[in-house]
Design an enzyme around this catalytic site. Structure first.
Site, mmCIF file in Angstrom:
data_model
loop_
_atom_site.group_PDB
_atom_site.id
_atom_site.type_symbol
_atom_site.label_atom_id
_atom_site.label_comp_id
_atom_site.label_asym_id
_atom_site.label_seq_id
_atom_site.Cartn_x
_atom_site.Cartn_y
_atom_site.Cartn_z
ATOM 1 N N CYS A 1 0.832 -1.200 0.000
ATOM 2 C CA CYS A 1 0.000 0.000 0.000
ATOM 3 C C CYS A 1 0.865 1.249 0.000
ATOM 4 C CB CYS A 1 -0.881 0.052 1.254
ATOM 5 S SG CYS A 1 -1.959 -1.374 1.499
ATOM 6 N N ASP B 1 20.081 37.890 -11.729
ATOM 7 C CA ASP B 1 18.818 38.210 -12.377
ATOM 8 C C ASP B 1 18.263 39.523 -11.830
ATOM 9 O OD1 ASP B 1 16.375 36.978 -14.001
ATOM 10 O OD2 ASP B 1 15.568 37.838 -12.156
#
Length: 505
Positions: A38, A455
């Protein structure tokens, strides 16, 4: 070898007892008394701890003789975030297996792409995951087969070959072994209305599989903030290749056996995925690439917890947790687009890319929207006349050098890429500075620690927040954000009013 979570028994038991969905895909629970495996969040009553055995992969559970639970369907768990945050041999191998390399080229082809011997690859996968490449690929084929059985009306023989099985007998045996049901029994459990209407069936073994349209649900770990993810993809979309239409991001995909058009729609608990494939054998690789583009296998809780340790970042994270890094379905395409976007606006970069698409892209049909082409391959772009490119001469040199290396195979940007080595190769190319290399590392290679201190948007956001704004000082401050600096970039960019930060309407 990494310290895998499935070896921490106490932590795994706690996750299972609390049904913690955050750990779905991290590990699988095999139950000795029932013979099933599971996901941690299975809704069934948790077994007694002494009856639990933990494995790192579904393939390892299957190798040990366990079958998949019919309630929680562990085969549909999100992928482990380990393979997206690491660049070692095992992680690179898992990314290639997800991309269908073993099904197409076998284990020798996988090893060749990685630059290791077959024995080395098998040994390391067995040591960490409890299953070798063939078993891992087999588990993936079983998952693809179940998807086709339950969501299409294709004849079973066509499902078998589309999922990558060599024979119908192997397909039947694998489905029965993994799911404890025959393919026909799997299909009978699904309401008829949930099965898609398909086109003509495949001609048979050895012939190309038919195309068709499938409706899928792509799971993810919560939380997921769709704003910057879909906003970025839509705002930077290349006309003819990408578009935002009716609440979905749509684009064309170049795939090993053909091409596809995909429409991806954000929902609170999944991403809706409508795939129109020219060849159903491309289903696995198409869904894998869409998951990578949307960064769906990330662990947002771990990322956000780390970034919250910085008091200046914490308010951004608390305001909109679960930001993902928008990535790509084609690494070479993104590298080309990164060069086109050097020192120009988003609109100008889209215009440059659209011209290339019109001139060199392969045309496609899209009855449901406005997509017209596949993005040009490196081989097609290598034939372009440099003088026809509307860009400065130095950038033309950067562009032509990049596409030549990509076309000749002397530069690889695929899932098998070694991140440090690829960075070094890119930096050696003319016109490639730190910003271009890091944006490719972040969005194409998938490095979660890529950072863009030069940036302009990052520096402006840092200054507004009171963070250091010079590249060197900001890089020093960002050391505390590792290994998730690429996610910090998304939170910093989100302080701007640029369209990349907002879900289109």
């Amino acid at each position: 070898m990494q310290n895998a979570m499935h070896t921490d028994r106490e932590r795994c038991v706690r996750a299972v007892q609390s049904k913690d969905a955050r750990f779905d895909g991290w590990f699988f629970t095999a139950v000795l008394t029932t013979g099933i495996y599971c996901r941690p969040s299975c809704p069934a009553v948790p077994p007694k701890p002494q009856n639990m055995v933990f494995h790192a992969s579904a393939a390892a559970c299957q190798q040990a003789g366990f079958r998949a639970c019919k309630r929680c369907r562990p085969d549909t768990s999100p992928g482990s975030p380990e393979w997206n945050r690491r660049a070692d041999l095992v992680a690179r191998a898992m990314r290639l297996i997800a991309d269908g390399v073993v099904d197409r080229d076998g284990v020798p082809g996988l090893a060749a792409r990685l630059g290791y011997s077959t024995r080395q690859v098998e040994r390391q996968l067995l040591a960490e995951l409890g299953a070798g490449p063939l078993a891992l690929a087999r588990a993936q084929r079983a998952q693809t087969a179940r998807l086709l059985v339950e969501t299409t009306g294709l004849p079973m023989a066509d499902v078998a070959f589309a999922a990558g099985f060599s024979s119908v007998r192997t397909f039947n045996d694998t489905v029965r072994e993994v799911f404890a049901l025959s393919p026909s029994e799997l299909r009978a459990r699904v309401p008829h209305k949930d099965q898609a209407k398909d086109r003509a069936p495949a001609p048979g073994p050895g012939a190309p599989a038919t195309g068709g349209t499938l409706q899928l649900r792509l799971p993810f770990r919560a939380p997921l903030n769709p704003d910057n993810l879909f906003g970025h993809l839509a705002a930077t979309g290349v006309p003819g290749v990408e578009e935002w239409r009716d609440g979905a991001f749509r684009r064309t995909l170049r795939l090993p056996y053909g091409h596809a058009v995909v429409a991806l729609t954000p929902h609170p608990d999944h991403i809706g995925c409508r795939l129109t494939l020219t060849d159903l054998r491309d289903l696995t690789v198409a869904t894998s690439r869409c998951r990578r583009m949307l960064d769906l296998d990330a662990d947002p809780v771990a990322v956000d917890d780390q970034l919250r340790t910085d008091p200046l970042l914490a308010p951004l994270v608390d305001k909109a947790p679960g930001r993902r890094v928008p990535r790509t379905v084609d690494e070479a395409e993104f590298a080309v687009r990164a060069v086109l976007g050097q020192q120009v606006s988003t609109a100008a970069a889209r215009t440059h890319a659209a011209r290339l698409v019109t001139a060199y892209g392969d045309p496609v049909e899209d009855p449901e929207g406005g997509l017209t082409h596949l993005f040009p391959s490196p081989e097609a772009l290598a034939e372009a006349d440099p003088e026809s490119l509307a860009m400065p001469r130095t950038r033309r040199t950067t562009f032509t050098t990049l596409v030549r290396h990509l076309a000749e195979g002397t530069l690889h940007l695929g899932p098998e890429s070694d991140w440090p080595e690829t960075r070094a190769r890119l930096l050696a190319l003319p016109g490639f500075g730190p910003w271009t290399v890091d944006v490719i590392a972040m969005r194409a290679l998938g490095d979660p620690d890529a950072f863009l201190p030069t940036d302009l948007g990052i520096r402006r956001a840092a200054q507004e927040l009171g963070l250091p704004s010079t590249p060197a000082a900001l890089t020093a401050r960002a050391a505390a954000w590792r290994p998730w600096r690429a996610y910090a970039v998304q939170y910093l960019w989100a302080t701007d009013s640029h369209p990349i930060n907002f879900l289109p309407v």
